[in-house]
Enzyme design. Structure first.
Site, PDB file in Angstrom:
ATOM      1  N   GLU A 121      -6.461 -55.484 -10.873  1.00  0.00           N
ATOM      2  CA  GLU A 121      -6.304 -56.948 -10.815  1.00  0.00           C
ATOM      3  C   GLU A 121      -5.096 -57.333 -11.667  1.00  0.00           C
ATOM      4  O   GLU A 121      -4.595 -56.505 -12.453  1.00  0.00           O
ATOM      5  CB  GLU A 121      -7.553 -57.622 -11.378  1.00  0.00           C
ATOM      6  CG  GLU A 121      -8.794 -57.302 -10.576  1.00  0.00           C
ATOM      7  CD  GLU A 121     -10.019 -58.061 -11.048  1.00  0.00           C
ATOM      8  OE1 GLU A 121      -9.893 -58.884 -11.996  1.00  0.00           O
ATOM      9  OE2 GLU A 121     -11.089 -57.843 -10.474  1.00  0.00           O
ATOM     10  N   PHE A 150      -2.307 -54.701  -5.494  1.00  0.00           N
ATOM     11  CA  PHE A 150      -1.871 -53.323  -5.209  1.00  0.00           C
ATOM     12  C   PHE A 150      -2.927 -52.570  -4.391  1.00  0.00           C
ATOM     13  O   PHE A 150      -3.316 -51.450  -4.750  1.00  0.00           O
ATOM     14  CB  PHE A 150      -1.594 -52.555  -6.501  1.00  0.00           C
ATOM     15  CG  PHE A 150      -0.382 -53.022  -7.276  1.00  0.00           C
ATOM     16  CD1 PHE A 150       0.822 -53.259  -6.632  1.00  0.00           C
ATOM     17  CD2 PHE A 150      -0.445 -53.207  -8.642  1.00  0.00           C
ATOM     18  CE1 PHE A 150       1.940 -53.662  -7.343  1.00  0.00           C
ATOM     19  CE2 PHE A 150       0.666 -53.618  -9.368  1.00  0.00           C
ATOM     20  CZ  PHE A 150       1.866 -53.851  -8.714  1.00  0.00           C
ATOM     21  N   THR A 152      -3.734 -50.346  -1.667  1.00  0.00           N
ATOM     22  CA  THR A 152      -3.149 -49.402  -0.700  1.00  0.00           C
ATOM     23  C   THR A 152      -3.918 -49.500   0.616  1.00  0.00           C
ATOM     24  O   THR A 152      -5.153 -49.647   0.602  1.00  0.00           O
ATOM     25  CB  THR A 152      -3.253 -47.968  -1.260  1.00  0.00           C
ATOM     26  OG1 THR A 152      -2.446 -47.881  -2.422  1.00  0.00           O
ATOM     27  CG2 THR A 152      -2.796 -46.930  -0.240  1.00  0.00           C
ATOM     28  N   ILE A 331      21.086 -31.641  -6.069  1.00  0.00           N
ATOM     29  CA  ILE A 331      21.574 -30.563  -5.189  1.00  0.00           C
ATOM     30  C   ILE A 331      22.297 -31.148  -3.973  1.00  0.00           C
ATOM     31  O   ILE A 331      23.275 -30.578  -3.486  1.00  0.00           O
ATOM     32  CB  ILE A 331      20.386 -29.649  -4.762  1.00  0.00           C
ATOM     33  CG1 ILE A 331      19.932 -28.818  -5.968  1.00  0.00           C
ATOM     34  CG2 ILE A 331      20.761 -28.755  -3.579  1.00  0.00           C
ATOM     35  CD1 ILE A 331      18.633 -28.058  -5.769  1.00  0.00           C
ATOM     36  N   GLU A 357      -3.795 -44.576  -9.515  1.00  0.00           N
ATOM     37  CA  GLU A 357      -5.028 -43.837  -9.859  1.00  0.00           C
ATOM     38  C   GLU A 357      -4.980 -43.315 -11.304  1.00  0.00           C
ATOM     39  O   GLU A 357      -5.457 -42.231 -11.619  1.00  0.00           O
ATOM     40  CB  GLU A 357      -5.332 -42.744  -8.827  1.00  0.00           C
ATOM     41  CG  GLU A 357      -5.544 -43.376  -7.453  1.00  0.00           C
ATOM     42  CD  GLU A 357      -6.355 -42.577  -6.465  1.00  0.00           C
ATOM     43  OE1 GLU A 357      -7.074 -41.657  -6.878  1.00  0.00           O
ATOM     44  OE2 GLU A 357      -6.265 -42.902  -5.268  1.00  0.00           O
ATOM     45  N   SER A 360       0.356 -41.581 -16.012  1.00  0.00           N
ATOM     46  CA  SER A 360       0.396 -40.291 -16.731  1.00  0.00           C
ATOM     47  C   SER A 360      -0.168 -40.450 -18.139  1.00  0.00           C
ATOM     48  O   SER A 360      -0.841 -39.552 -18.657  1.00  0.00           O
ATOM     49  CB  SER A 360       1.831 -39.764 -16.782  1.00  0.00           C
ATOM     50  OG  SER A 360       2.236 -39.397 -15.476  1.00  0.00           O
TER      51      SER A 360
HETATM   52  C1  LIG Z   1       2.106 -48.584  -4.653  1.00  0.00           C
HETATM   53  C2  LIG Z   1       0.863 -48.796  -5.464  1.00  0.00           C
HETATM   54  C3  LIG Z   1      -0.370 -48.607  -4.874  1.00  0.00           C
HETATM   55  C4  LIG Z   1      -1.536 -48.829  -5.603  1.00  0.00           C
HETATM   56  N1  LIG Z   1      -2.756 -48.703  -4.986  1.00  0.00           N
HETATM   57  C5  LIG Z   1      -3.881 -49.093  -5.638  1.00  0.00           C
HETATM   58  C6  LIG Z   1      -5.138 -49.140  -4.956  1.00  0.00           C
HETATM   59  O1  LIG Z   1      -5.251 -48.794  -3.773  1.00  0.00           O
HETATM   60  N2  LIG Z   1      -6.214 -49.587  -5.634  1.00  0.00           N
HETATM   61  C7  LIG Z   1      -6.155 -49.990  -6.936  1.00  0.00           C
HETATM   62  O2  LIG Z   1      -7.180 -50.383  -7.484  1.00  0.00           O
HETATM   63  N3  LIG Z   1      -4.967 -49.956  -7.613  1.00  0.00           N
HETATM   64  C8  LIG Z   1      -3.840 -49.524  -6.989  1.00  0.00           C
HETATM   65  N4  LIG Z   1      -2.624 -49.503  -7.651  1.00  0.00           N
HETATM   66  C9  LIG Z   1      -2.572 -49.966  -9.030  1.00  0.00           C
HETATM   67  C10 LIG Z   1      -2.377 -48.844 -10.030  1.00  0.00           C
HETATM   68  O3  LIG Z   1      -3.527 -48.045 -10.107  1.00  0.00           O
HETATM   69  C11 LIG Z   1      -2.002 -49.512 -11.360  1.00  0.00           C
HETATM   70  O4  LIG Z   1      -0.686 -50.019 -11.201  1.00  0.00           O
HETATM   71  C12 LIG Z   1      -2.063 -48.527 -12.517  1.00  0.00           C
HETATM   72  O5  LIG Z   1      -3.399 -48.184 -12.795  1.00  0.00           O
HETATM   73  C13 LIG Z   1      -1.412 -49.106 -13.805  1.00  0.00           C
HETATM   74  O6  LIG Z   1      -1.852 -50.387 -14.050  1.00  0.00           O
HETATM   75  P1  LIG Z   1      -0.758 -51.551 -14.355  1.00  0.00           P
HETATM   76  O7  LIG Z   1       0.219 -51.525 -13.256  1.00  0.00           O
HETATM   77  O8  LIG Z   1      -1.496 -52.812 -14.591  1.00  0.00           O
HETATM   78  O9  LIG Z   1      -0.023 -51.070 -15.663  1.00  0.00           O
HETATM   79  P2  LIG Z   1      -0.503 -51.326 -17.187  1.00  0.00           P
HETATM   80  O10 LIG Z   1      -1.919 -50.915 -17.344  1.00  0.00           O
HETATM   81  O11 LIG Z   1      -0.125 -52.692 -17.590  1.00  0.00           O
HETATM   82  O12 LIG Z   1       0.393 -50.260 -17.960  1.00  0.00           O
HETATM   83  C14 LIG Z   1       1.773 -50.485 -18.245  1.00  0.00           C
HETATM   84  C15 LIG Z   1       2.267 -49.285 -19.074  1.00  0.00           C
HETATM   85  O13 LIG Z   1       1.548 -49.233 -20.307  1.00  0.00           O
HETATM   86  C16 LIG Z   1       0.929 -47.958 -20.433  1.00  0.00           C
HETATM   87  N5  LIG Z   1      -0.357 -48.111 -21.101  1.00  0.00           N
HETATM   88  C17 LIG Z   1      -1.334 -49.020 -20.873  1.00  0.00           C
HETATM   89  N6  LIG Z   1      -2.360 -48.814 -21.680  1.00  0.00           N
HETATM   90  C18 LIG Z   1      -2.050 -47.732 -22.438  1.00  0.00           C
HETATM   91  C19 LIG Z   1      -2.729 -47.010 -23.465  1.00  0.00           C
HETATM   92  N7  LIG Z   1      -3.955 -47.351 -23.891  1.00  0.00           N
HETATM   93  N8  LIG Z   1      -2.093 -45.954 -24.033  1.00  0.00           N
HETATM   94  C20 LIG Z   1      -0.861 -45.589 -23.623  1.00  0.00           C
HETATM   95  N9  LIG Z   1      -0.179 -46.228 -22.647  1.00  0.00           N
HETATM   96  C21 LIG Z   1      -0.766 -47.281 -22.076  1.00  0.00           C
HETATM   97  C22 LIG Z   1       0.741 -47.461 -19.009  1.00  0.00           C
HETATM   98  O14 LIG Z   1       0.574 -46.047 -18.950  1.00  0.00           O
HETATM   99  C23 LIG Z   1       2.032 -47.951 -18.373  1.00  0.00           C
HETATM  100  O15 LIG Z   1       3.061 -47.052 -18.674  1.00  0.00           O
HETATM  101  C24 LIG Z   1      -1.445 -49.231  -6.956  1.00  0.00           C
HETATM  102  C25 LIG Z   1      -0.190 -49.390  -7.550  1.00  0.00           C
HETATM  103  C26 LIG Z   1       0.957 -49.192  -6.826  1.00  0.00           C
HETATM  104  C27 LIG Z   1       2.278 -49.404  -7.491  1.00  0.00           C
END
Ligand SMILES: Cc1cc2nc3c(=O)[nH]c(=O)nc-3n(C[C@H](O)[C@H](O)[C@H](O)COP(=O)(O)OP(=O)(O)OC[C@H]3O[C@@H](n4cnc5c(N)ncnc54)[C@H](O)[C@@H]3O)c2cc1C
Length: 373
Positions: A121, A150, A152, A331, A357, A360
């Site tokens: 969300e 997001f 998919t 390459i 999902e 990293s």
């Molecule tokens: C093309 C695409 C398809 C997707 N499909 C789906 C789907 O089908 N269903 C679904 O539910 N979601 C989906 N997603 C969402 C995706 O799972 C989330 O984008 C992802 O989990 C990261 O959440 P966020 O984008 O809110 O990033 P944030 O949680 O805001 O994170 C931003 C950055 O902060 C880092 N971070 C956050 N918290 C911590 C912590 N505690 N320690 C260290 N680093 C941290 C993260 O690793 C990241 O680098 C999709 C996203 C994309 C781009």
């Protein structure tokens, strides 16, 4: 069917049927319905679902091989299969009762209905527990309100797995999961997102406005939603790992072809030590990633614990895909920076494997928690 035969068949089908569609998918970002019909006929939409429910009845390693080979040609369609199979059809099969399996799973397995997994969300990404979509019980119904982003497969989905907050008590929050059909009143979809890559997979938002669903749409018990989400993501990460291995293999194969054709300084660049070093590193890391993915899948099919292993597989395979794409563009030189070669598309497609999902960083948290418990 033997796994070597599965790989050979899926690779050949992907190269002959899917590869010719990728240029059009890049240009228009349209979902290739003709390929989806083909994939449905081949049971790609019910990879691990038992045959009694109309699925292919494959083991988890074989399912990885299918996702890997499709992703080697089209990461966007590998994503479609990974999400539909691992985090939509699987939980409906595992947590659904027979009535739910008849109603929702049967058309999913046939490919008549594509599934989604809606956890993220606007204010709940890595921290899924912060989700704000609510499910308020009214007699035998629940009223759902909130926004998922997001999603998919969202633009083409027929059923959607929606995670909600169903109650809270003394600061503790409880979650429930619902299956909601796309045509259900109160559910609306946003337009497809303009993504960096994965063009052809219509990722969109999905909103719920006083969406009234029956108790029969609840998947699993009341307040069991987060447990199901976590367990489902363990499996989903194997699918994304397989997708990443397929992308990395696609990068290597494209680089092998190109380096044997391109002549500089009077010889093929494949005869240059620096290029050979890149190809060798790519191949070695891909094998390691593949083994991690298959190991996690093997543990899953044996019924063993595999949460740490699937996080390791997803982490390593997605970083391998990004590294392979970067080396592949290098390459290809300047041509790798043009749309004339598939490596440019792989470069854009690979990145998101490190994000969805669980990023990293989140995979490292999952692994560390398992190590330190
Ligand atoms: C093309 C695409 C398809 C997707 N499909 C789906 C789907 O089908 N269903 C679904 O539910 N979601 C989906 N997603 C969402 C995706 O799972 C989330 O984008 C992802 O989990 C990261 O959440 P966020 O984008 O809110 O990033 P944030 O949680 O805001 O994170 C931003 C950055 O902060 C880092 N971070 C956050 N918290 C911590 C912590 N505690 N320690 C260290 N680093 C941290 C993260 O690793 C990241 O680098 C999709 C996203 C994309 C781009």
């Amino acid at each position: 069917m033997k796994q070597v035969v599965i790989r050979r068949t899926v690779r050949s089908d992907a190269e002959s049927i899917l590869a010719p569609l990728t240029a059009e998918m890049e240009r228009t970002a349209k979902f290739p319905r003709e390929w989806a019909s083909f994939a449905a006929a081949k049971h790609y939409f019910g990879l691990e679902i038992p045959r009694v429910w109309g699925g292919a009845g494959l083991d988890a390693v074989s399912a990885c091989i299918v996702i890997e080979e499709v992703s080697r040609v089209s990461p966007a369609m590998g994503l479609c299969l990974s999400v539909h199979n691992s985090v939509a059809a699987q939980p409906v099969y595992l947590y659904g009762n027979d009535a739910q399996r008849e109603k929702f799973l049967a058309p999913m397995v046939k490919g008549d209905t594509i599934g989604t997994f809606c956890l993220t969300e606007p204010n709940a990404g890595s921290d899924a527990s912060a989700l704000e979509t609510t499910a308020v019980r009214e007699g035998d119904n629940y009223i759902l309100n909130g926004t998922k982003i997001f999603v998919t497969n969202g633009g083409v989905s027929g059923v959607n797995l929606i995670f909600t907050m169903s109650s809270s008590d003394a600061g503790r929050r409880y979650y429930s999961l619902f299956i909601v059909e796309s045509r259900h009143p109160g559910l609306d979809k946003g337009p497809p997102e303009e993504l960096m890559g994965m063009r052809g997979n219509p990722v969109c938002s999905l909103s719920l406005h006083d969406c009234r669903v029956s108790c029969e749409n609840r998947l699993g018990g009341e307040d069991e939603g987060m447990r199901i989400a976590i367990a489902t993501l363990h499996g989903g990460r194997i699918g994304i790992g397989a997708q990443a291995v397929g992308i990395a293999q696609g990068c290597l194969d494209a680089s092998l072809v190109y380096s044997r054709e391109r002549v500089q300084f009077g010889k093929k660049i494949s005869e240059q030590g620096a290029v050979q070093g890149k190809l060798s590193d790519m191949a070695t890391r891909i094998e390691a990633a593949r083994l991690l993915v298959y190991r996690a899948a093997f543990l899953k099919q044996k019924g063993a614990e595999y949460g740490k292993e699937s996080a390791m597989a997803k982490l390593f395979a997605s970083e391998t895909a990004v590294d392979a794409a970067r080396a592949g563009v290098q390459i290809h030189g300047g041509y790798g920076y043009t749309k004339a070669y598939a490596i440019e598309r792989f470069y854009r497609d690979a990145k998101v494997c490190e994000i969805y999902e669980g990023t990293s960083e989140v995979q490292r948290m999952v692994i560390a928690r398992a190590l330190l418990k």
